[in-house]
Design an enzyme around this catalytic site. Structure first.
Site, PDB file in Angstrom:
ATOM      1  N   ASP A  28     -14.158  57.473   4.823  1.00  0.00           N
ATOM      2  CA  ASP A  28     -14.744  58.813   4.931  1.00  0.00           C
ATOM      3  C   ASP A  28     -13.657  59.893   4.908  1.00  0.00           C
ATOM      4  O   ASP A  28     -12.522  59.641   5.314  1.00  0.00           O
ATOM      5  CB  ASP A  28     -15.563  58.901   6.226  1.00  0.00           C
ATOM      6  CG  ASP A  28     -16.556  60.053   6.203  1.00  0.00           C
ATOM      7  OD1 ASP A  28     -16.795  60.623   5.116  1.00  0.00           O
ATOM      8  OD2 ASP A  28     -17.093  60.382   7.270  1.00  0.00           O
ATOM      9  N   HIS A  45     -12.380  62.324  -4.124  1.00  0.00           N
ATOM     10  CA  HIS A  45     -12.875  60.972  -4.429  1.00  0.00           C
ATOM     11  C   HIS A  45     -11.880  60.218  -5.304  1.00  0.00           C
ATOM     12  O   HIS A  45     -11.713  59.007  -5.155  1.00  0.00           O
ATOM     13  CB  HIS A  45     -14.251  61.047  -5.095  1.00  0.00           C
ATOM     14  CG  HIS A  45     -15.310  61.602  -4.186  1.00  0.00           C
ATOM     15  ND1 HIS A  45     -15.537  61.099  -2.932  1.00  0.00           N
ATOM     16  CD2 HIS A  45     -16.176  62.649  -4.325  1.00  0.00           C
ATOM     17  CE1 HIS A  45     -16.514  61.786  -2.339  1.00  0.00           C
ATOM     18  NE2 HIS A  45     -16.909  62.733  -3.172  1.00  0.00           N
ATOM     19  N   LEU A 139     -11.187  38.289  -1.170  1.00  0.00           N
ATOM     20  CA  LEU A 139     -12.517  38.878  -1.357  1.00  0.00           C
ATOM     21  C   LEU A 139     -12.487  40.380  -1.121  1.00  0.00           C
ATOM     22  O   LEU A 139     -11.961  40.846  -0.109  1.00  0.00           O
ATOM     23  CB  LEU A 139     -13.488  38.228  -0.352  1.00  0.00           C
ATOM     24  CG  LEU A 139     -14.899  38.809  -0.302  1.00  0.00           C
ATOM     25  CD1 LEU A 139     -15.657  38.536  -1.599  1.00  0.00           C
ATOM     26  CD2 LEU A 139     -15.667  38.225   0.892  1.00  0.00           C
TER      27      LEU A 139
HETATM   28  C1  IPE Z   1     -20.515  57.127   4.912  1.00  0.00           C
HETATM   29  O1  IPE Z   1     -19.991  58.389   4.828  1.00  0.00           O
HETATM   30  C2  IPE Z   1     -20.676  56.553   3.538  1.00  0.00           C
HETATM   31  C3  IPE Z   1     -19.439  56.236   2.837  1.00  0.00           C
HETATM   32  C4  IPE Z   1     -18.248  56.335   3.314  1.00  0.00           C
HETATM   33  C5  IPE Z   1     -19.613  55.775   1.493  1.00  0.00           C
HETATM   34  P1  IPE Z   1     -20.914  59.693   4.815  1.00  0.00           P
HETATM   35  O2  IPE Z   1     -19.984  60.837   4.675  1.00  0.00           O
HETATM   36  O3  IPE Z   1     -21.968  59.559   3.792  1.00  0.00           O
HETATM   37  O4  IPE Z   1     -21.575  59.635   6.251  1.00  0.00           O
HETATM   38  P2  IPE Z   1     -22.249  60.777   7.137  1.00  0.00           P
HETATM   39  O5  IPE Z   1     -23.167  61.547   6.231  1.00  0.00           O
HETATM   40  O6  IPE Z   1     -21.129  61.634   7.643  1.00  0.00           O
HETATM   41  O7  IPE Z   1     -22.924  60.046   8.234  1.00  0.00           O
HETATM   42  C1  IPE Z   2     -16.466  59.541   1.720  1.00  0.00           C
HETATM   43  O1  IPE Z   2     -15.978  60.835   1.711  1.00  0.00           O
HETATM   44  C2  IPE Z   2     -16.876  59.079   0.341  1.00  0.00           C
HETATM   45  C3  IPE Z   2     -18.314  58.996   0.126  1.00  0.00           C
HETATM   46  C4  IPE Z   2     -19.226  59.177   1.020  1.00  0.00           C
HETATM   47  C5  IPE Z   2     -18.756  58.691  -1.225  1.00  0.00           C
HETATM   48  P1  IPE Z   2     -16.936  62.081   1.871  1.00  0.00           P
HETATM   49  O2  IPE Z   2     -17.275  62.586   0.512  1.00  0.00           O
HETATM   50  O3  IPE Z   2     -18.082  61.776   2.750  1.00  0.00           O
HETATM   51  O4  IPE Z   2     -15.957  63.111   2.575  1.00  0.00           O
HETATM   52  P2  IPE Z   2     -16.348  64.178   3.670  1.00  0.00           P
HETATM   53  O5  IPE Z   2     -16.972  63.442   4.805  1.00  0.00           O
HETATM   54  O6  IPE Z   2     -17.307  65.125   3.017  1.00  0.00           O
HETATM   55  O7  IPE Z   2     -15.055  64.818   4.034  1.00  0.00           O
HETATM   56 MG    MG Z   3     -18.370  61.943   4.752  1.00  0.00          MG
END
Ligand code: IPE
Ligand code: IPE
Ligand code: MG
Length: 240
Positions: A28, A45, A139
């Site tokens: 995240d 990303h 894995l």
């Molecule tokens: C969790 O992160 C999903 C991934 C890292 C792919 P999110 O950014 O989507 O989670 P929330 O919305 O903060 O709970």
């Molecule tokens: C995690 O980073 C990646 C995905 C959920 C795809 P975020 O895109 O959620 O990054 P923040 O939380 O907005 O900083």
């Molecule tokens: Mg996030």
């Protein structure tokens, strides 16, 4: 460089003394990483995908041969189409690179989640990579269009179709992770203290580790901090 090699060897020795075999990462903070640098979220990303490659390599170096990463949740479709498309393109590129480097890296890729919700071309590439790498030793599970609740419903439907008695082992086996043991450690970056629908069943006895570091900034020293913290945890599994 030499220093880093020594540090890697030292950390591998730490891992050997623990029960740590499988680490899962909730990657995240890509968006915040980009925003802090006045870059579009997509750039975060991209940096996150690059970091994934380096963390998976480091995990192998320190003797962790099962890694699971949360790449895209069933809830992430709520994001703007531009961002979703950028993530899917990055995954496409990641898969192409994984395919091209199959001879060197020895990684078995498994996608956790509902492939039928992906564009058919991407879903086909996921399946192709799984087939190509199925006999490899290390894995990497990539949770893509994955939700823990959706996974449980999917597994329950399969078991209901089969009929008969249902045990915990049956349910575990019917999950997308049926091919591997549960994670010993779940690491979440970017300062959020929640699972966000990740590995709900499999997390039952995982150690949880949270860090404020954003995923694109999560490097060797951060991995070491997580592993060292794990090495001091007392896992009791309900015992004394
Ligand atoms: C969790 O992160 C999903 C991934 C890292 C792919 P999110 O950014 O989507 O989670 P929330 O919305 O903060 O709970
Ligand atoms: C995690 O980073 C990646 C995905 C959920 C795809 P975020 O895109 O959620 O990054 P923040 O939380 O907005 O900083
Ligand atoms: Mg996030």
């Amino acid at each position: 460089m030499i220093m880093e090699q020594q540090e890697i060897i030292a950390l591998r020795e730490t891992v050997e003394k623990t029960s740590l075999r499988h680490i899962a990462f909730i990657m995240d903070g890509n968006g915040r990483w980009a925003t802090r640098q006045n870059l579009p979220r997509e750039a975060g990303h991209r940096a996150g995908a690059d970091n994934l490659k380096s963390i998976v390599r480091l995990c192998g170096d320190i003797g962790i041969h099962a890694v699971t990463v949360y790449a895209f949740s069933t809830e992430n479709w709520k994001r703007p189409a531009l961002e979703v498309n950028a993530i899917m393109q990055l995954l496409d590129r990641f898969i192409a690179e994984a395919k091209a480097s199959n001879d060197e890296n020895g990684i078995r890729y498994v996608f956790l989640g509902d492939k039928s919700g992906l564009k058919p071309a991407l879903a086909a590439k996921c399946t192709e990579l799984e087939q190509l790498t199925k006999d490899n030793h290390s894995l990497l599970n990539i949770a893509l269009n994955y939700g823990g609740r959706a996974e449980l419903v999917h597994a329950c439907r399969q078991l209901a179709e089969r009929g008969g008695e249902i045990t915990e082992a049956d349910l575990s086996a019917a999950l997308y992770t049926g091919h591997c043991a549960d994670p010993d450690l779940i690491v979440r970056t970017a300062g959020e203290y929640r699972l966000s629908n990740f590995l709900l069943w499999q997390a039952a006895y995982a150690e949880l580790y949270f860090t404020d570091v954003l995923w694109p900034d999560f490097h060797f020293a951060d991995l070491r901090a997580a592993v060292e913290e794990f090495s001091h945890r007392k896992r009791r599994f309900g015992g004394v």
